[in-house]
Design an enzyme around this catalytic site. Structure first.
Site, PDB file in Angstrom:
ATOM      1  N   PHE A  53      -4.165  -0.679  10.276  1.00  4.98           N
ATOM      2  CA  PHE A  53      -5.036  -0.758   8.193  1.00  4.98           C
ATOM      3  C   PHE A  53      -6.659  -0.114   9.096  1.00  4.98           C
ATOM      4  O   PHE A  53      -6.095   0.526   9.677  1.00  4.98           O
ATOM      5  CB  PHE A  53      -5.790  -1.821   8.524  1.00  4.98           C
ATOM      6  CG  PHE A  53      -5.118  -2.674   7.632  1.00  4.98           C
ATOM      7  CD1 PHE A  53      -4.526  -3.080   6.022  1.00  4.98           C
ATOM      8  CD2 PHE A  53      -4.912  -3.960   8.577  1.00  4.98           C
ATOM      9  CE1 PHE A  53      -3.498  -3.968   5.855  1.00  4.98           C
ATOM     10  CE2 PHE A  53      -3.068  -4.489   8.449  1.00  4.98           C
ATOM     11  CZ  PHE A  53      -2.609  -4.555   6.144  1.00  4.98           C
ATOM     12  N   ASN A  73      -9.249   0.742   8.336  1.00  3.11           N
ATOM     13  CA  ASN A  73     -10.424   0.911   8.909  1.00  3.11           C
ATOM     14  C   ASN A  73     -10.256   0.528  10.448  1.00  3.11           C
ATOM     15  O   ASN A  73     -11.462   0.868  11.316  1.00  3.11           O
ATOM     16  CB  ASN A  73     -11.207  -0.170   8.213  1.00  3.11           C
ATOM     17  CG  ASN A  73     -11.608   0.096   7.227  1.00  3.11           C
ATOM     18  OD1 ASN A  73     -12.026   0.779   6.839  1.00  3.11           O
ATOM     19  ND2 ASN A  73     -12.009  -1.510   6.548  1.00  3.11           N
ATOM     20  N   ASN A 106     -13.490   5.922   5.761  1.00  2.00           N
ATOM     21  CA  ASN A 106     -13.608   4.147   6.756  1.00  2.00           C
ATOM     22  C   ASN A 106     -12.438   5.673   8.218  1.00  2.00           C
ATOM     23  O   ASN A 106     -12.737   4.618   9.604  1.00  2.00           O
ATOM     24  CB  ASN A 106     -13.387   3.535   6.302  1.00  2.00           C
ATOM     25  CG  ASN A 106     -14.323   2.878   6.111  1.00  2.00           C
ATOM     26  OD1 ASN A 106     -16.173   2.872   5.898  1.00  2.00           O
ATOM     27  ND2 ASN A 106     -14.139   1.578   4.957  1.00  2.00           N
ATOM     28  N   TYR A 159       0.611  -0.596  -0.076  1.00  2.00           N
ATOM     29  CA  TYR A 159       0.008  -0.054  -0.133  1.00  2.00           C
ATOM     30  C   TYR A 159       0.718   1.498  -0.477  1.00  2.00           C
ATOM     31  O   TYR A 159       0.008   2.933   0.234  1.00  2.00           O
ATOM     32  CB  TYR A 159      -1.316  -0.193   0.980  1.00  2.00           C
ATOM     33  CG  TYR A 159      -1.671  -1.011   1.559  1.00  2.00           C
ATOM     34  CD1 TYR A 159      -3.155  -1.347   0.815  1.00  2.00           C
ATOM     35  CD2 TYR A 159      -1.766  -1.700   2.397  1.00  2.00           C
ATOM     36  CE1 TYR A 159      -4.044  -2.425   0.266  1.00  2.00           C
ATOM     37  CE2 TYR A 159      -1.847  -3.561   2.485  1.00  2.00           C
ATOM     38  CZ  TYR A 159      -3.502  -2.838   1.660  1.00  2.00           C
ATOM     39  OH  TYR A 159      -4.267  -4.321   1.879  1.00  2.00           O
ATOM     40  N   HIS A 211      -4.945   6.411  -0.973  1.00  2.00           N
ATOM     41  CA  HIS A 211      -5.360   5.781   0.692  1.00  2.00           C
ATOM     42  C   HIS A 211      -4.292   6.460   1.524  1.00  2.00           C
ATOM     43  O   HIS A 211      -4.479   6.979   2.654  1.00  2.00           O
ATOM     44  CB  HIS A 211      -6.108   4.622   0.114  1.00  2.00           C
ATOM     45  CG  HIS A 211      -6.818   4.712   1.310  1.00  2.00           C
ATOM     46  ND1 HIS A 211      -7.904   5.426   1.382  1.00  2.00           N
ATOM     47  CD2 HIS A 211      -7.763   3.446   2.033  1.00  2.00           C
ATOM     48  CE1 HIS A 211      -9.781   5.126   2.675  1.00  2.00           C
ATOM     49  NE2 HIS A 211      -9.083   3.497   2.521  1.00  2.00           N
TER      50      HIS A 211
END
Length: 189
Positions: free
Chosen positions: A66, A68, A114, A15, A20
Site C-alpha cells: 500500500f 504509505n 505519502n 484500486y 493514485h
C-alpha cells in the site's frame, strides 16, 4: 548495470484504475511493450517484472505494501541488489499538476505524497529520480483522499492515456541518456 523503475500505487482490484495508481499504470504499459509479466514476491512485498532495456537489467517494481509503506519494498530491493538512490526511478501521481502533465525531477521533498515520504524515510535520502504524473486537484467539495482513490472521468482518462504513452517512450530515453537535463527538456510539460 541494474536499475529499479518503481511505480507507486495500491494493490488490489479496488484500486486498479484509480488516480493514485498511475505509477502502476505506467509500469503495466512498459511491461506490455517489453512483453514481460509481473510476479508477486512475498519477501520484497512487491510485484516484479524483469527486462533488459538498452543493455541494462531493469526491474519493474510495484510495491504491494500500500502507498504509505512503499519505502519498505524499495529499501529491501535496493539492499538486496546493492543499489543506491541513483539507480532508481519512481513514478507517481501529483495533485498539484494538471491532469496528464508530466515532469521528470531529480530530487526534492515529498510534497505531501505519502508514498514518496515512505521511500525517503526508508532509503534515507531525497536524492532519487522521479516521474510526476499530474492528476489534478479535487473538484468541488471532494476530499483529497476520495479524489486520489477515485477513477478518471472520460476526458481525464484520455489525457492520462496520452501521458502514459509519452512516458513509455520517455523512460527508454531516460535509460539511454547520460544527461538528466536533456530528458527533462524533452519531456517535461
Amino acid at each position: 548495470m541494474t536499475r529499479l523503475i518503481i511505480g507507486l500505487g495500491n494493490p488490489g482490484d479496488r484500486y486498479f484504475e484509480t488516480k493514485h495508481n498511475v505509477g502502476f499504470m505506467l509500469l503495466d504499459k512498459i511491461a506490455k511493450r517489453e512483453n514481460v509479466t509481473f510476479n508477486h514476491d512475498k519477501i520484497f512485498q512487491a510485484d516484479i517484472a524483469t527486462t533488459f532495456i538498452d543493455g541494462e537489467k531493469i526491474y519493474l517494481v510495484k510495491p504491494t505494501t500500500f502507498m504509505n509503506e512503499s519505502g519498505k519494498a524499495v529499501h529491501a530491493l535496493m539492499t538486496y541488489y546493492g543499489l543506491d538512490a541513483t539507480d532508481i526511478l519512481v513514478a507517481y501521481d501529483d495533485l498539484d499538476m494538471a491532469v496528464g502533465k508530466i515532469r521528470f525531477r531529480q530530487k526534492g521533498s515529498a510534497g505531501g505524497h505519502n508514498g514518496i515520504k515512505s521511500i525517503v524515510k526508508h532509503i534515507g535520502t531525497q536524492e532519487f529520480d522521479r516521474i510526476k504524473i499530474g492528476i489534478g486537484r479535487p473538484k468541488g467539495k471532494m476530499s483529497v483522499v476520495n479524489h486520489v482513490l477515485s477513477g478518471f472521468d472520460i476526458e481525464d482518462r484520455i489525457e492520462i492515456d496520452l501521458a502514459l504513452d509519452k512516458l513509455d517512450k520517455a523512460v527508454n530515453v531516460y535509460l539511454e541518456e547520460d544527461d538528466f537535463d536533456t530528458v527533462m527538456r524533452k519531456f517535461n510539460g
